[in-house]
Scaffold this active site. Structure first.
Site, PDB file in Angstrom:
ATOM      1  N   LYS A 131       0.700  -0.725  -0.191  1.00 31.70           N
ATOM      2  CA  LYS A 131      -0.190  -0.038   0.092  1.00 31.70           C
ATOM      3  C   LYS A 131       0.638   1.416  -0.115  1.00 31.70           C
ATOM      4  CE  LYS A 131      -3.948  -2.120   2.802  1.00 31.70           C
ATOM      5  NZ  LYS A 131      -5.223  -1.778   1.545  1.00 31.70           N
TER       6      LYS A 131
ATOM      7  N   ASP B 297      -7.841  -3.720  11.131  1.00 32.94           N
ATOM      8  CA  ASP B 297      -8.011  -4.215   9.651  1.00 32.94           C
ATOM      9  C   ASP B 297      -8.767  -5.549  10.143  1.00 32.94           C
ATOM     10  OD1 ASP B 297      -8.735  -4.551   7.216  1.00 32.94           O
ATOM     11  OD2 ASP B 297      -6.939  -5.772   6.455  1.00 32.94           O
TER      12      ASP B 297
ATOM     13  N   ARG C 282     -10.274 -11.175   1.619  1.00 30.11           N
ATOM     14  CA  ARG C 282     -11.502 -12.624   1.644  1.00 30.11           C
ATOM     15  C   ARG C 282     -10.456 -14.155   1.304  1.00 30.11           C
ATOM     16  NH1 ARG C 282     -12.640  -8.740  -3.927  1.00 30.11           N
ATOM     17  NH2 ARG C 282     -12.242  -7.076  -2.371  1.00 30.11           N
TER      18      ARG C 282
HETATM   19  N1  BES Z   1      -7.914  -4.139   4.323  1.00 27.56           N
HETATM   20  C1  BES Z   1      -8.352  -3.127   3.303  1.00 27.56           C
HETATM   21  C2  BES Z   1      -9.407  -2.836   2.725  1.00 27.56           C
HETATM   22  C3  BES Z   1      -9.732  -1.559   3.147  1.00 27.56           C
HETATM   23  C4  BES Z   1      -9.147  -0.170   2.676  1.00 27.56           C
HETATM   24  C5  BES Z   1     -10.511  -1.160   4.791  1.00 27.56           C
HETATM   25  C6  BES Z   1      -9.265   1.010   3.530  1.00 27.56           C
HETATM   26  C7  BES Z   1     -10.105  -0.219   5.433  1.00 27.56           C
HETATM   27  C8  BES Z   1      -9.724   0.777   4.634  1.00 27.56           C
HETATM   28  C9  BES Z   1      -8.545  -4.337   1.577  1.00 27.56           C
HETATM   29  O1  BES Z   1      -8.066  -5.220   2.326  1.00 27.56           O
HETATM   30  C10 BES Z   1      -7.572  -3.976   0.597  1.00 27.56           C
HETATM   31  O2  BES Z   1      -6.962  -3.686   0.472  1.00 27.56           O
HETATM   32  N2  BES Z   1      -8.290  -3.921  -0.386  1.00 27.56           N
HETATM   33  C11 BES Z   1      -7.897  -3.453  -1.580  1.00 27.56           C
HETATM   34  C12 BES Z   1      -9.314  -4.216  -2.277  1.00 27.56           C
HETATM   35  C13 BES Z   1      -8.933  -4.019  -3.952  1.00 27.56           C
HETATM   36  C14 BES Z   1      -7.149  -4.847  -3.956  1.00 27.56           C
HETATM   37  C15 BES Z   1      -9.897  -4.997  -4.602  1.00 27.56           C
HETATM   38  C16 BES Z   1      -8.936  -1.894  -1.506  1.00 27.56           C
HETATM   39  O3  BES Z   1      -9.800  -1.785  -1.343  1.00 27.56           O
HETATM   40  O4  BES Z   1      -7.724  -1.380  -2.591  1.00 27.56           O
HETATM   41 ZN    ZN Z   2      -7.515  -6.011   4.210  1.00 33.35          ZN
HETATM   42 ZN    ZN Z   3      -5.489  -5.314   1.360  1.00 39.75          ZN
END
Ligand code: BES
Ligand code: ZN
Ligand code: ZN
Length: 499
Positions: A278, A289, A352
């Site tokens: 990230k 998370d 997921r």
């Molecule tokens: N934990 C994150 C989602 C998230 C983002 C929660 C911001 C709270 C605040 C999750 O694991 C993730 O990174 N999801 C990706 C999914 C995408 C790659 C389809 C996202 O949201 O960017």
């Molecule tokens: Zn996550």
């Molecule tokens: Zn993630």
């Protein structure tokens, strides 16, 4: 928190401060404020007439009584417009009153209950008031070595002039206190940083619950996770030095021939994104998370404390998501616990994956329903902001129950569609499914992915990415974790039990 319930009159009660409430646009203060006004020879009425206190939502005023009545101070709190009164309003104003009392530096106070006409029973009103106060007074200060602000309210008293009402009030107070304290317990877990709250520690916290309440707890480590072929959980965990855990909390329920419900919560104790790392801006927030997992533990705790007539299983797959040398990679193909193969497009869609294995594990209980809670997608924040959790599922009755429970509990959910057309987005050239689609419909593809691991069981997925955390603090929530899910699920079980 010690909460006393007493038969007393506001104009006679001895207190450092007594809280009374006033509706906006009332020329004459009603209810308890009215009684107090009479005892004070019209002082409150005068304040309203002069326009110094309008009763606007959460407006406050402190009056000194100078010995005119036994209470030393009066805290007036505005209820806003009468027609807009609701349980969420009650939480909000009660929370405001509580924080205001703390700002005055007082350690205890007495409060009357707002008058709500016939809309709500006294038990509901007292529950909401207690929830608002306990939730508003929560602060996460475990790591402050110098405490700037030491005042802590240790007790308060709810009074009512009619002795016949005391029992009803007691019922609501007990409920409100159990629920709110479980929410605060959940908030503590979520607020803990990744170095403190590791998967192991989360497992230990679950085991501690099982020692305090009528629950069974099993925490599976690496060998058992391997034996169960939970390869998704294993692969996500491989980039981290911290070993994963699979937490199973089992509340057998009070009664016979009970329905079984499985709750599944995402337990990523820190999400760096893994190899698909990230951006560093606000990455520190990714300690939350595991909010879904913590909410599941909190909800099972409440169920056990209240003795709810359901068997409730809480499942929490827990791991970090880090880019270590052994980490899983984009392009990898994993064979999940269900046997389905998954092509990894991004290692940041890790939630997921671990949920897929947990949902497969959930089948063995042959539950009446499965509900999962997860901070699954940033897209959910784009779609719904911070006001509602995203909800998807395969059973309209279950979703309707959750929607209703959310309204009542003050934790709203909003449904998004799971039409089969969306499944296209997850088609992989090389495996049964890929772990993300393109940029479109992020919340839905997250839900659709999870749906692949559900057979026919009624199932609901709650995406709490936007509701589990708040930066600035709002209503009766201080900044940080909200403990979302605990109140929603509690209400859900209570309502189901009624029908
Ligand atoms: N934990 C994150 C989602 C998230 C983002 C929660 C911001 C709270 C605040 C999750 O694991 C993730 O990174 N999801 C990706 C999914 C995408 C790659 C389809 C996202 O949201 O960017
Ligand atoms: Zn996550
Ligand atoms: Zn993630």
């Amino acid at each position: 928190m010690k909460i006393n319930i007493e038969k007393a009159r506001v104009e006679k009660v001895r207190a450092e401060a007594v809280v009374v409430s006033v509706y906006e646009k009332d020329k004459l203060p009603g209810g308890e404020a009215g009684e107090l006004d009479k005892a004070l020879g019209g002082k409150i009425r005068d304040l309203i007439k002069k326009g110094d206190f309008k009763g606007k939502l959460s407006q406050t005023a402190v009056l000194y009584t100078w010995g005119q009545i036994p209470a030393k101070r009066i805290l007036l709190i505005g209820l806003g417009k009468r027609e807009e009164m609701g349980l969420e309003r009650l939480r909000q104003v009660a929370g405001k009153a509580g924080s205001q009392i703390r700002e005055l530096g007082l350690k205890s106070f007495v409060t009357t209950l707002p008058e709500t006409g016939k809309k709500f029973g006294l038990s509901q009103v007292s529950q909401a008031v207690v929830e608002g106060i306990i939730l508003a007074l929560y602060r996460f200060r475990q790591f402050k070595t110098k405490d700037e602000d030491k005042t802590e309210i240790t007790q308060f008293t709810i009074i009512h002039r009619d002795p016949k009402k005391i029992l009803e009030i007691k019922k609501g107070v007990k409920l409100g206190q159990i629920v709110a304290e479980a929410v605060n317990w959940t908030r503590d877990l979520v607020n803990l940083p990744g170095n403190e709250l590791t998967p192991q520690r989360l497992g230990r916290e679950a085991q501690m619950l099982a020692r305090q309440f009528p629950l069974k707890c099993k925490v599976l480590g690496l060998p058992e996770i391997k034996r169960l072929k939970m390869n998704c959980l294993l692969q996500v965990a491989k980039g981290s030095r911290q070993p994963p855990r699979f937490i199973i909390l089992d509340y057998p329920g009070k009664g016979r021939r009970l329905k079984t419900v499985v709750l599944v919560g995402k337990g990523i104790t820190f999400d760096s994104g893994g190899i698909s790392i990230k951006p560093s801006a606000r990455m520190e927030e990714m300690k939350y998370d595991m909010a879904g997992g913590a909410a599941v533990l909190g909800a099972v705790r409440v169920a056990a404390q209240l003795g709810l007539p359901f068997r409730i299983i809480g499942l929490v797959p827990a791991t970090e998501n880090l880019p270590g040398g052994a980490a899983y990679k984009p392009g990898d193909i994993l064979t999940s616990c269900s046997g389905k193969t998954i092509e990894i497009i991004t290692t940041d869609a890790e939630g997921r994956l671990i949920l897929a294995d947990a949902l497969t594990y959930a089948r063995r209980y042959r539950p009446e329903a499965i509900i999962d809670l997860a901070t699954l997608t940033g897209a959910c924040i784009i779609a719904l902001g911070y006001e509602a959790s995203g909800m998807l599922g395969n059973n309209q009755r279950l979703l309707a129950r959750l929607k209703q429970a959310g309204e009542e509990a003050g934790e709203r959910v909003w449904e998004l569609p799971l039409w089969k057309e969306y499944d296209e987005l997850l088609k992989s050239e090389v495996a049964d499914v890929k772990n993300v689609g393109n940029r479109s419909a992020g919340v839905i593809t997250g839900g659709a992915f999870l749906g692949r691991f559900i057979n026919k069981t009624p199932w609901a997925h709650l995406d709490i990415a936007g509701t589990a955390w708040n930066d600035k603090g709002k209503k009766y929530m201080s900044p940080g974790a909200t403990g979302v899910g605990v109140r929603l699920l509690t209400r859900f079980f209570q309502n189901w039990d009624k029908k």
